[in-house]
Scaffold this motif. Structure first.
Motif, short mmCIF file in Angstrom:
data_model
loop_
_atom_site.label_atom_id
_atom_site.label_comp_id
_atom_site.label_asym_id
_atom_site.label_seq_id
_atom_site.Cartn_x
_atom_site.Cartn_y
_atom_site.Cartn_z
N SER A 220 76.37 42.83 21.73
CA SER A 220 76.67 44.26 21.80
C SER A 220 76.46 44.79 23.21
O SER A 220 77.32 45.50 23.76
CB SER A 220 75.78 45.02 20.81
OG SER A 220 75.98 46.41 20.93
N GLU A 221 75.32 44.47 23.81
CA GLU A 221 75.03 44.92 25.18
C GLU A 221 76.02 44.30 26.17
O GLU A 221 76.49 44.97 27.09
CB GLU A 221 73.60 44.52 25.56
CG GLU A 221 72.52 45.27 24.83
CD GLU A 221 72.40 46.72 25.27
OE1 GLU A 221 72.84 47.04 26.40
OE2 GLU A 221 71.88 47.54 24.50
N LEU A 222 76.31 43.03 25.98
CA LEU A 222 77.20 42.33 26.91
C LEU A 222 78.61 42.90 26.85
O LEU A 222 79.29 43.01 27.88
CB LEU A 222 77.22 40.83 26.58
CG LEU A 222 77.91 39.92 27.59
CD1 LEU A 222 77.30 40.08 28.98
CD2 LEU A 222 77.82 38.47 27.15
N PHE A 223 79.05 43.27 25.66
CA PHE A 223 80.38 43.86 25.52
C PHE A 223 80.46 45.17 26.31
O PHE A 223 81.46 45.44 26.99
CB PHE A 223 80.71 44.10 24.05
CG PHE A 223 82.12 44.55 23.82
CD1 PHE A 223 83.15 43.63 23.70
CD2 PHE A 223 82.44 45.91 23.73
CE1 PHE A 223 84.46 44.04 23.49
CE2 PHE A 223 83.74 46.33 23.53
CZ PHE A 223 84.76 45.39 23.41
N GLN A 224 79.41 45.99 26.21
CA GLN A 224 79.39 47.25 26.94
C GLN A 224 79.41 47.02 28.44
O GLN A 224 80.12 47.71 29.19
CB GLN A 224 78.14 48.06 26.55
CG GLN A 224 78.10 48.49 25.10
CD GLN A 224 79.29 49.37 24.71
OE1 GLN A 224 79.70 50.25 25.48
NE2 GLN A 224 79.85 49.13 23.55
N ILE A 225 78.65 46.04 28.90
CA ILE A 225 78.58 45.75 30.34
C ILE A 225 79.92 45.25 30.87
O ILE A 225 80.42 45.73 31.89
CB ILE A 225 77.47 44.72 30.61
CG1 ILE A 225 76.10 45.37 30.44
CG2 ILE A 225 77.60 44.14 32.03
CD1 ILE A 225 74.95 44.41 30.56
N GLU A 226 80.51 44.28 30.19
CA GLU A 226 81.78 43.72 30.67
C GLU A 226 82.92 44.72 30.52
O GLU A 226 83.87 44.69 31.30
CB GLU A 226 82.10 42.42 29.93
CG GLU A 226 81.18 41.26 30.29
CD GLU A 226 81.30 40.86 31.75
OE1 GLU A 226 82.28 41.23 32.40
OE2 GLU A 226 80.39 40.17 32.25
N SER A 227 82.83 45.61 29.54
CA SER A 227 83.84 46.67 29.42
C SER A 227 83.75 47.61 30.62
O SER A 227 84.77 48.02 31.19
CB SER A 227 83.63 47.47 28.12
OG SER A 227 83.84 46.68 26.98
N GLU A 228 82.52 47.94 30.99
CA GLU A 228 82.32 48.81 32.14
C GLU A 228 82.79 48.13 33.42
O GLU A 228 83.43 48.75 34.28
CB GLU A 228 80.84 49.18 32.25
CG GLU A 228 80.53 50.15 33.36
CD GLU A 228 79.05 50.51 33.42
OE1 GLU A 228 78.61 51.04 34.47
OE2 GLU A 228 78.33 50.25 32.42
N ARG A 229 82.47 46.84 33.56
CA ARG A 229 82.87 46.11 34.77
C ARG A 229 84.39 46.04 34.93
O ARG A 229 84.92 46.16 36.03
CB ARG A 229 82.31 44.68 34.74
CG ARG A 229 82.58 43.90 36.03
CD ARG A 229 82.30 42.42 35.87
NE ARG A 229 83.21 41.80 34.92
CZ ARG A 229 84.44 41.37 35.22
NH1 ARG A 229 84.92 41.52 36.45
NH2 ARG A 229 85.19 40.83 34.30
N SER A 230 85.09 45.87 33.80
CA SER A 230 86.55 45.75 33.87
C SER A 230 87.21 47.03 34.37
O SER A 230 88.34 47.00 34.86
CB SER A 230 87.12 45.37 32.50
OG SER A 230 86.89 46.41 31.55
#
Length: 243
Positions: free
Chosen positions: A80-90
Motif C-alpha cells: 500500500s505504501e509502495l503504491f503511493q510512493i511510486e504513483s507519486e514518483r511517476s
C-alpha cells in the motif's frame, strides 16, 4: 496449534505467489497493485478459516497475532505504501529520482522515531508485554492517539498487531528505498559506453587502423599499456564504422 499451522500455510503460499510479481522499473505500479490484491485476498481467506477455530490458550493466541498476523499484514502495509510512493514518483517532473527516494527515506526515519519504543520491543525480541499487546481481551494502553482502535476487527486483530505489522512494513520500505538510491548512484557513476550506432566513420585503410592500434599499444597511451592488441581493436570497433 491448528491456527498456527493454518497461518503458516497461508504465509508460505502467499510468498510463493508474490514471487511471481517482481517489481520492475518498466511497470512497477501494475506489479505492486497485483501484489497488494493478492495479499488482501489471502487475508480475507484466512479470516474466514480462522473464525471456526479456537485458540488452545494464551500462548497460541499471542504467537498467532504477534508473529504470523504481523507478517501477513506487514505485506499489505508495504505494498500500500509502495503504491503511493511510486504513483507519486511517476508524476514527478522537476525532481531527480535519487532526491525523491532520499526524501521518502527521511519520512520513514521520522516514523521510526515516533514509534521508537515499539520498534525496540520488536527488534530486540522482547516479550514481557505480549499479554497486553497480543491478547484480544486485554486492555492495551494507548501510546499515541490514532484510528487503529476504532477501525480494527477485534476478532481478528489487536491494535498492536497492526502497529507491529506497520513497523515491519516500514523496515521493508526503507530497504527498498535505500536500494533505489544506491542503484541510481551506481548507474550515474558508471562510465559511459560508446554507442555502436556512432556517426564516426573510419575512412582510412585497414593497414592504417592496425598500425594505429599497435602504436597505441607500444606507447602505452591507453590504460598504461595493460590492454592487449585484441582488446584495443575491440574497443575501436565500438565507436568506428568501417568505410
Amino acid at each position: 496449534m491448528e491456527s498456527i499451522e493454518l497461518a503458516k500455510r497461508y504465509l508460505n503460499k502467499l510468498d510463493i505467489e508474490l514471487a511471481k510479481f517482481p517489481i520492475s522499473d518498466s511497470n512497477p505500479l501494475m506489479m505492486i497493485e497485483s501484489s497488494y490484491f493478492l495479499v488482501d485476498r489471502t487475508i480475507q481467506e484466512l479470516k474466514e478459516n480462522i473464525k471456526v477455530l479456537e485458540f488452545q490458550g494464551e500462548e497460541e493466541e499471542i504467537e498467532f497475532f504477534k508473529i504470523y498476523m504481523t507478517e501477513i499484514l506487514s505485506r499489505s502495509h508495504f505494498f500500500s505504501e509502495l503504491f503511493q510512493i511510486e504513483s507519486e514518483r511517476s508524476g514527478m517532473v522537476n525532481q531527480s529520482d535519487d532526491i525523491f527516494y532520499s526524501d521518502k527515506m527521511e519520512e520513514v526515519k521520522k516514523y521510526f522515531q515516533r514509534y521508537a519504543a515499539l520498534n525496540n520491543y520488536l527488534i530486540m525480541g522482547k516479550s514481557y508485554l505480549d499479554r497486553v499487546y497480543f491478547l484480544r481481551g486485554s486492555e492495551a494502553p494507548l501510546i499515541y492517539p490514532d484510528l487503529f482502535r476504532h477501525t480494527i476487527d477485534s476478532s481478528f486483530c489487536t491494535v498492536y498487531t497492526l502497529h507491529f505489522a506497520r513497523l515491519k512494513a516500514m523496515e521493508k520500505l526503507m530497504n527498498y528505498l535505500s536500494r533505489k538510491v544506491r542503484d541510481i548512484k551506481v548507474e550515474v557513476g558508471k562510465p559511459s559506453v560508446p554507442n555502436q550506432q556512432t556517426s564516426l566513420l573510419w575512412t582510412g585503410s585497414k593497414v592504417d587502423l592496425v598500425e594505429l592500434i599497435y602504436a597505441l599499444k607500444t606507447t602505452t597511451a591507453v590504460n598504461h599499456g595493460s590492454m592487449t592488441v585484441a582488446e584495443l581493436a575491440k574497443a575501436f570497433g565500438f565507436f568506428l564504422e568501417k568505410s
